[in-house]
Design a protein around this motif. Structure first.
Motif, PDB file in Angstrom:
ATOM      1  N   GLY A   1     -10.315   7.774  -7.600  1.00 25.44           N
ATOM      2  CA  GLY A   1     -10.096   8.561  -6.242  1.00 25.44           C
ATOM      3  C   GLY A   1      -8.608   9.097  -6.176  1.00 25.44           C
ATOM      4  N   ILE A   2      -7.838   9.152  -7.284  1.00 23.96           N
ATOM      5  CA  ILE A   2      -6.575   9.260  -7.218  1.00 23.96           C
ATOM      6  C   ILE A   2      -6.385  10.502  -8.198  1.00 23.96           C
ATOM      7  CG2 ILE A   2      -4.048   8.495  -7.609  1.00 23.96           C
ATOM      8  CD1 ILE A   2      -5.118   5.655  -7.882  1.00 23.96           C
TER       9      ILE A   2
ATOM     10  N   LEU B   1      -1.373   2.242  -4.971  1.00 21.70           N
ATOM     11  CA  LEU B   1      -2.285   3.473  -4.479  1.00 21.70           C
ATOM     12  C   LEU B   1      -3.608   3.436  -4.478  1.00 21.70           C
ATOM     13  CD1 LEU B   1      -0.624   6.244  -6.688  1.00 21.70           C
ATOM     14  CD2 LEU B   1      -0.379   6.288  -4.411  1.00 21.70           C
ATOM     15  N   ALA B   2      -4.167   2.679  -5.231  1.00 21.66           N
ATOM     16  CA  ALA B   2      -5.706   2.260  -5.037  1.00 21.66           C
ATOM     17  C   ALA B   2      -6.171   1.550  -3.737  1.00 21.66           C
ATOM     18  CB  ALA B   2      -6.090   1.149  -6.168  1.00 21.66           C
ATOM     19  N   LYS B   3      -4.936   1.065  -3.004  1.00 23.94           N
ATOM     20  CA  LYS B   3      -5.558   0.528  -1.560  1.00 23.94           C
ATOM     21  C   LYS B   3      -5.529   1.477  -0.579  1.00 23.94           C
ATOM     22  CE  LYS B   3      -3.728  -4.115  -3.219  1.00 23.94           C
ATOM     23  NZ  LYS B   3      -2.403  -4.949  -3.008  1.00 23.94           N
TER      24      LYS B   3
ATOM     25  N   VAL C   1       0.701  -1.044   0.127  1.00 25.93           N
ATOM     26  CA  VAL C   1       0.011  -0.032  -0.056  1.00 25.93           C
ATOM     27  C   VAL C   1       0.836   1.255   0.060  1.00 25.93           C
ATOM     28  CG1 VAL C   1      -1.647   1.230   1.099  1.00 25.93           C
ATOM     29  CG2 VAL C   1      -1.790  -1.162   1.348  1.00 25.93           C
ATOM     30  N   LEU C   2       0.648   2.358  -0.821  1.00 26.37           N
ATOM     31  CA  LEU C   2       1.079   3.451  -0.799  1.00 26.37           C
ATOM     32  C   LEU C   2       0.044   4.465  -0.714  1.00 26.37           C
ATOM     33  CD1 LEU C   2       4.090   2.978  -3.519  1.00 26.37           C
ATOM     34  CD2 LEU C   2       4.468   3.395  -1.031  1.00 26.37           C
ATOM     35  N   ASP C   3       0.333   5.524  -0.055  1.00 28.78           N
ATOM     36  CA  ASP C   3      -0.392   6.696  -0.172  1.00 28.78           C
ATOM     37  C   ASP C   3      -0.058   7.609  -1.213  1.00 28.78           C
ATOM     38  OD1 ASP C   3      -1.972   5.958   2.306  1.00 28.78           O
ATOM     39  OD2 ASP C   3      -0.107   6.088   3.448  1.00 28.78           O
ATOM     40  N   GLY C   4       1.232   7.852  -1.476  1.00 30.23           N
ATOM     41  CA  GLY C   4       1.423   9.090  -2.374  1.00 30.23           C
ATOM     42  C   GLY C   4       2.776   8.318  -3.240  1.00 30.23           C
TER      43      GLY C   4
ATOM     44  N   GLU D   1     -11.407   6.669 -15.607  1.00 27.09           N
ATOM     45  CA  GLU D   1     -11.591   5.853 -14.739  1.00 27.09           C
ATOM     46  C   GLU D   1     -10.655   5.255 -13.767  1.00 27.09           C
ATOM     47  OE1 GLU D   1     -14.532   4.140 -12.225  1.00 27.09           O
ATOM     48  OE2 GLU D   1     -14.848   5.691 -13.742  1.00 27.09           O
ATOM     49  N   ALA D   2      -9.449   4.876 -14.407  1.00 23.31           N
ATOM     50  CA  ALA D   2      -8.288   4.254 -13.724  1.00 23.31           C
ATOM     51  C   ALA D   2      -7.699   5.423 -12.629  1.00 23.31           C
ATOM     52  CB  ALA D   2      -7.224   4.111 -14.857  1.00 23.31           C
TER      53      ALA D   2
END
Length: 260
Positions: free
Chosen positions: A178-179, A99-101, A63-66, A172-173
């Motif tokens: 939400g990125i 990022l999606a996680k 998981v990455l936030d940025g 959409e990707a």
């Protein structure tokens, strides 16, 4: 709240300033660079790009936030295209599943003020419509024509990156997941490479005549780092698909009303 970031080009310049600022604010950072980094790879190669994804997955726990793709070259060589465009896109696309996680994923990269200047149309077409081998072949042709022509590898690769970002961010990707996906376009940044030219009044005047920056002139890497950190922070909920010029007014002087 502590967030997990990956920053390419983390050993020097804007990348290092971004890494340091994130660490200063209590975040976790995985640094990527040729050396002196958590992940040491060559982003001009497919294997190096694959290694970034694999090692980042391991080090981040999936998981990455940025993600901040800063790594780049400004040399008049074909390798500039390999890093600036293909390395950046591979990093952003390859790490998008991580990022999606995240509950608040963000991504950013670095374009350039030169993206609005002269470029090589054949190279741009090869990047956008051909293969990497074809693009690098054209880049080598420019390289072999001497430094002045070879330099077109740099603004053309940055223009291609900005166009890719503008097209991808609303999809959409990215937006649909939400990125937010954005870029900055710096003006002259004071680095070890540019400092000798700026060390004398004559050199500084020459630079500012060709690249006018009426607001405070050239900057250190901390200024663009601050903008990258904001774009990839939780507070950025709606800015996406933007190439944000941080250039002391160069864009306004150069393009004036033409963007409107």
């Amino acid at each position: 709240m502590t967030r997990s970031y990956l920053v390419t080009g983390a050993a020097s310049g804007i990348g290092r300033a971004t890494r340091d600022l994130l660490l200063e604010r209590g975040h976790r950072v995985i640094g990527v660079d040729l050396r002196n980094a958590d992940i040491e790879v060559d982003l001009t190669t497919a294997s190096g790009r694959d290694d970034v994804i694999g090692r980042a997955t391991e080090l981040s726990g999936g998981v990455l936030d940025g993600v901040v793709a800063v790594a780049g070259l400004s040399a008049p060589i074909a390798a500039t295209v390999a890093v600036n465009y293909y390395g950046a896109v591979a990093t952003l696309e390859g790490l998008r599943p991580l990022l999606a996680k995240s509950d608040a994923p963000r991504a950013a990269t670095v374009a350039s003020m030169t993206s609005i200047g002269p470029f090589d149309e054949r190279l741009l077409n090869a990047i956008e419509s051909g293969t990497e081998a074809e693009a690098l072949g054209r880049g080598k042709e420019l390289e072999d024509s001497g430094p002045e022509i070879g330099y077109l590898n740099y603004p053309t690769s940055k223009r291609a990156l900005a166009r890719w970002l503008r097209r991808q961010a609303p999809t959409e990707a990215w937006a649909g997941a939400g990125i937010p996906l954005n870029a900055i376009a710096p003006g002259i940044v004071l680095t070890p490479m540019t400092e000798p030219l700026m060390a004398t009044p004559e050199g500084r005047e020459q630079v500012l005549q060709s690249v006018p920056m009426p607001l405070n002139g050239p900057m250190g890497p901390a200024a663009p780092a601050e903008l990258l950190v904001w774009l990839t922070s939780e507070v950025n909920t709606h800015v996406t698909g933007q190439v944000v010029f941080i250039d002391g007014g160069f864009d306004a002087v150069t393009r004036g009303d033409s963007t409107w």
